[in-house]
Design a protein around this motif. Structure first.
Motif, mmCIF file in Angstrom:
data_model
loop_
_atom_site.group_PDB
_atom_site.id
_atom_site.type_symbol
_atom_site.label_atom_id
_atom_site.label_comp_id
_atom_site.label_asym_id
_atom_site.label_seq_id
_atom_site.Cartn_x
_atom_site.Cartn_y
_atom_site.Cartn_z
ATOM 1 N N ALA A 12 0.935 -1.117 0.451
ATOM 2 C CA ALA A 12 -0.332 -0.088 0.344
ATOM 3 C C ALA A 12 0.970 1.115 -0.521
ATOM 4 O O ALA A 12 0.490 2.198 -1.212
ATOM 5 N N ALA A 13 1.929 1.441 0.353
ATOM 6 C CA ALA A 13 2.935 1.867 0.845
ATOM 7 C C ALA A 13 3.398 2.687 -0.759
ATOM 8 O O ALA A 13 3.476 3.591 -1.102
ATOM 9 N N VAL A 14 4.338 1.893 -1.679
ATOM 10 C CA VAL A 14 4.551 1.905 -2.454
ATOM 11 C C VAL A 14 3.276 2.472 -3.792
ATOM 12 O O VAL A 14 3.633 3.128 -4.272
ATOM 13 N N VAL A 15 2.077 1.987 -3.633
ATOM 14 C CA VAL A 15 1.201 2.587 -4.525
ATOM 15 C C VAL A 15 0.733 3.851 -4.167
ATOM 16 O O VAL A 15 0.464 5.166 -4.477
ATOM 17 N N VAL A 16 0.489 3.922 -3.064
ATOM 18 C CA VAL A 16 0.196 5.579 -2.349
ATOM 19 C C VAL A 16 0.913 6.661 -2.615
ATOM 20 O O VAL A 16 0.614 7.796 -3.305
ATOM 21 N N LEU A 17 2.638 6.181 -2.190
ATOM 22 C CA LEU A 17 4.302 7.093 -2.476
ATOM 23 C C LEU A 17 3.817 7.156 -3.955
ATOM 24 O O LEU A 17 4.375 8.936 -4.507
ATOM 25 N N ALA A 18 3.243 6.287 -5.280
ATOM 26 C CA ALA A 18 3.881 6.400 -6.071
ATOM 27 C C ALA A 18 2.280 7.190 -6.886
ATOM 28 O O ALA A 18 2.002 8.483 -7.884
ATOM 29 N N VAL A 19 0.959 7.220 -6.245
ATOM 30 C CA VAL A 19 0.033 8.075 -6.285
ATOM 31 C C VAL A 19 0.285 10.008 -6.425
ATOM 32 O O VAL A 19 0.088 10.815 -6.358
ATOM 33 N N PHE A 20 1.390 9.952 -5.042
ATOM 34 C CA PHE A 20 1.647 10.986 -4.553
ATOM 35 C C PHE A 20 2.983 12.049 -5.451
ATOM 36 O O PHE A 20 2.647 12.899 -6.156
ATOM 37 N N VAL A 21 4.157 10.852 -6.348
ATOM 38 C CA VAL A 21 5.231 11.548 -7.741
ATOM 39 C C VAL A 21 3.370 11.947 -8.683
ATOM 40 O O VAL A 21 4.096 12.965 -9.239
ATOM 41 N N LEU A 22 2.542 11.382 -8.987
ATOM 42 C CA LEU A 22 2.083 11.675 -10.025
ATOM 43 C C LEU A 22 1.141 12.763 -9.839
ATOM 44 O O LEU A 22 1.632 13.929 -10.501
ATOM 45 N N VAL A 23 0.723 12.731 -8.681
ATOM 46 C CA VAL A 23 -0.321 14.136 -8.512
ATOM 47 C C VAL A 23 1.095 15.348 -8.485
ATOM 48 O O VAL A 23 0.230 16.310 -8.955
ATOM 49 N N GLU A 24 1.648 15.055 -7.250
ATOM 50 C CA GLU A 24 3.051 16.742 -7.833
ATOM 51 C C GLU A 24 3.484 16.901 -9.204
ATOM 52 O O GLU A 24 3.616 17.661 -9.340
ATOM 53 N N LYS A 25 3.725 15.851 -10.343
ATOM 54 C CA LYS A 25 4.199 16.497 -11.255
ATOM 55 C C LYS A 25 2.728 16.718 -11.943
ATOM 56 O O LYS A 25 3.038 17.772 -12.795
ATOM 57 N N ARG A 26 1.215 16.757 -11.674
ATOM 58 C CA ARG A 26 0.388 17.623 -13.027
ATOM 59 C C ARG A 26 -0.100 18.825 -11.749
ATOM 60 O O ARG A 26 -1.190 19.695 -12.509
ATOM 61 N N SER A 27 0.219 19.320 -10.730
ATOM 62 C CA SER A 27 -0.392 19.866 -9.700
ATOM 63 C C SER A 27 0.392 21.623 -10.440
ATOM 64 O O SER A 27 1.091 21.210 -10.780
ATOM 65 N N ARG A 28 -0.219 22.558 -10.778
ATOM 66 C CA ARG A 28 -0.370 23.910 -11.085
ATOM 67 C C ARG A 28 1.150 24.598 -9.533
ATOM 68 O O ARG A 28 1.992 25.425 -9.769
ATOM 69 N N GLN A 29 0.500 24.201 -8.360
ATOM 70 C CA GLN A 29 1.630 24.115 -7.109
ATOM 71 C C GLN A 29 1.272 23.260 -6.124
ATOM 72 O O GLN A 29 0.908 23.502 -5.113
ATOM 73 N N PRO A 30 2.446 22.650 -6.392
ATOM 74 C CA PRO A 30 2.484 21.382 -6.051
ATOM 75 C C PRO A 30 2.821 21.786 -4.823
ATOM 76 O O PRO A 30 3.696 22.555 -4.484
ATOM 77 N N ILE A 31 2.799 20.733 -3.398
ATOM 78 C CA ILE A 31 3.079 20.495 -2.421
ATOM 79 C C ILE A 31 4.941 20.791 -1.896
ATOM 80 O O ILE A 31 5.727 21.453 -0.474
ATOM 81 N N THR A 32 5.033 19.784 -2.589
ATOM 82 C CA THR A 32 6.659 19.236 -2.995
ATOM 83 C C THR A 32 7.324 19.551 -4.060
ATOM 84 O O THR A 32 6.658 18.247 -5.278
ATOM 85 N N PRO A 33 8.197 20.430 -4.305
ATOM 86 C CA PRO A 33 8.566 20.819 -6.008
ATOM 87 C C PRO A 33 9.549 20.311 -6.209
ATOM 88 O O PRO A 33 10.591 19.754 -5.851
ATOM 89 N N LEU A 34 8.877 19.252 -7.136
ATOM 90 C CA LEU A 34 9.843 18.086 -7.530
ATOM 91 C C LEU A 34 11.287 18.431 -8.490
ATOM 92 O O LEU A 34 12.267 17.641 -8.362
ATOM 93 N N HIS A 35 10.966 19.686 -8.979
ATOM 94 C CA HIS A 35 12.375 19.822 -9.736
ATOM 95 C C HIS A 35 13.507 20.377 -8.641
ATOM 96 O O HIS A 35 14.255 20.578 -9.369
#
Length: 493
Positions: A225-248
């Motif tokens: 479940a941790a792997v799935v949820v963290l993968a969803v987190f990365v996808l959400v951050e990539k698509r967000s206009r103002q991400p909580i965690t700036p992946l760049h």
């Protein structure tokens, strides 16, 4: 007065990590925690604090920093009151998680309020200096205050003490701090919740493995479940206009390396405090106050290491201090692996702690500088917030791994100690053992020491990985050294 209000809030939030550490053995006995599940008293706070830290800073920008600051402080007060009144493990862990939420809201807005309250230049720099001193000294104050409160009153007062302080801060803030201008934006709630939930599942998996083994169905389900949820987190951050965690931020080689080093070092320092607190009180029989005094040299030597790094950074750059600091931390932890039931504080604990602390002092200054180097002014807050979040999350994840190692080594030692115990135990001791499965002293001291020693071996591996990252990943350019020689601006101080 405004600075007093802001600094008092930061002191309360920082102090709450170490003040509770001293009380851990008493909490364990009072609420019937196992040693492995006891780590949740630390992790429940640090996971929510680290996971929601960036969201708390964003909330202050959008809703008004003073308003959010007061809300965070009051939430922290409520959680502290509930923690002090807890009569079971579940109640205490829920209160600790709520404390983390309050801290995540109050702490970043407290720092941001300095920028809106004090004029740029010497006045603001002095305010930042006081804030930094409180942040650094809060850990030492927490150790001493925790020892006094537990010894003179009881463990519940490490939570109750926050109530009058927090209420005074919340009442004084509207009088002495002006509200900040609101900025348009939106909350990345999905990113904040998925990142926090993913880390909670990952930490739970490790702690569950320590108690029930790696083949346990719930352990495996938690990791999946941790792997799935963290993968969803990365996808959400990539698509967000103002991400909580700036992946760049991770695209820069030095900054990504810095975050990796912080993950490893936070794991080791959280583990050192957790296991040494249990060792000095349960095996060396230190009182809570004496245990608090025993850890004070850590804060002093960290300050010495930070001072050395600050002085010579413009000459040598941060990389040598990052490598040397991690190597010193590894040496200290390696030395701690030699502790046994016959060890003494002066002979086996103090020396390794001082070596470890000197290395950590060098690291903290170097890591902060590298994390902020070359960052645009508008992203300085995000870069520093991400470093702080990495520290909290890395500490929680690392501690859960060390607890897993501790549990496995302790279980193995317990199996070896059972025959010796049965040969010498009274009928009453045998009956208690059959009911609880817990060995009494001195056999339990052997089990605890074996687990602690194994955990320190793993913690030393973490710091060696940090040294390798510093040596192989970090690259300091000539322009970076020129910037250091020229000094840093107020915005980066």
């Amino acid at each position: 007065m405004a600075l007093l209000v802001i600094a008092s809030c930061q002191l309360m939030v920082v102090l709450d990590i170490t003040i509770v550490n001293i009380a851990l053995p008493h909490i364990q006995r009072a609420l019937d925690f196992s040693t492995t599940s006891l780590s949740w008293v630390v992790n429940a706070y640090t996971l929510t604090f680290g996971g929601l830290l960036l969201l708390g800073g964003r909330a202050g920008d959008i809703l008004g920093r003073r308003r959010v600051f007061v809300f965070g402080v009051l939430l922290f007060v409520l959680a502290s009151l509930l923690g002090g009144l807890a009569h079971g493990p579940g109640q205490l862990l829920a209160a600790r998680a709520l404390q983390g939420v309050g801290g995540a809201v109050a702490s970043p807005t407290a720092l941001a309020l300095i920028s809106t309250t004090f004029r740029e230049g010497p006045e603001r720099n002095r305010a930042f200096g006081v804030f930094a001193a409180v942040s650094a000294g809060g850990g030492a104050i927490g150790l001493l205050a925790g020892g006094m409160l537990v010894e003179w009153l009881n463990w519940r007062w490490v939570f109750f003490v926050n109530v009058p302080i927090g209420l005074l801060v919340a009442l004084a803030a509207p009088r002495w701090i002006r509200e900040s201008e609101r900025h348009p934006g939106h909350f990345d709630l999905t990113g904040a919740l998925t990142s926090t939930a993913g880390m909670v599942l990952l930490v739970y998996g490790f702690i569950r493995a320590a108690q029930d083994g790696w083949r346990d169905a719930l352990t495996l389900a938690s990791f999946a479940a941790a792997v799935v949820v963290l993968a969803v987190f990365v996808l959400v951050e990539k698509r967000s206009r103002q991400p909580i965690t700036p992946l760049h931020m991770f695209a820069d080689r030095n900054r990504a390396g810095t975050y990796g080093i912080m993950l490893c070092l936070a794991a080791s320092i959280f583990g050192m405090f957790f296991f040494l607190t249990l060792f000095v009180q349960n095996v060396l029989d230190f009182s809570p106050l004496r245990a608090g005094l025993a850890f004070l040299p850590v804060s002093a030597v960290i300050a010495v290491g930070a001072g050395l790094a600050s002085r010579f950074l413009p000459v040598f750059g941060p990389k040598p201090f990052m490598v040397a600091g991690a190597v010193l931390a590894s040496a200290g932890l390696g030395w701690l692996t030699l502790t046994d039931v016959d060890s003494t504080y002066a002979g086996s604990v103090l020396g390794p702690m001082l070596v470890f602390s000197l290395g950590m002092g060098m690291e903290f200054v170097s890591l902060t500088l590298m994390a902020l180097s070359g960052v645009a002014p508008r992203e300085t807050g995000a870069a520093s917030g991400l470093l702080n979040a990495t520290q909290q999350v890395g500490g929680s994840l690392g501690l859960s791994i060390l607890v897993t190692v501790f549990g496995a080594a302790g279980a193995g030692e317990a199996r070896e100690q059972v025959p010796a115990f049965l040969a010498r135990a009274t009928p009453l001791e045998r009956l208690r053992f059959q009911r609880t499965g817990q060995l009494p002293p001195p056999w339990s001291d052997e089990v605890l020491t074996a687990g602690v020693s194994a955990a320190f071996v793993t913690a030393a591996v973490f710091t060696l990985i940090a040294a390798l990252i510093a040596a192989l990943v970090i690259q300091v350019r000539p322009s970076d050294l020129e910037r250091l020689k020229g000094g840093v601006g107020p915005g980066r101080t």
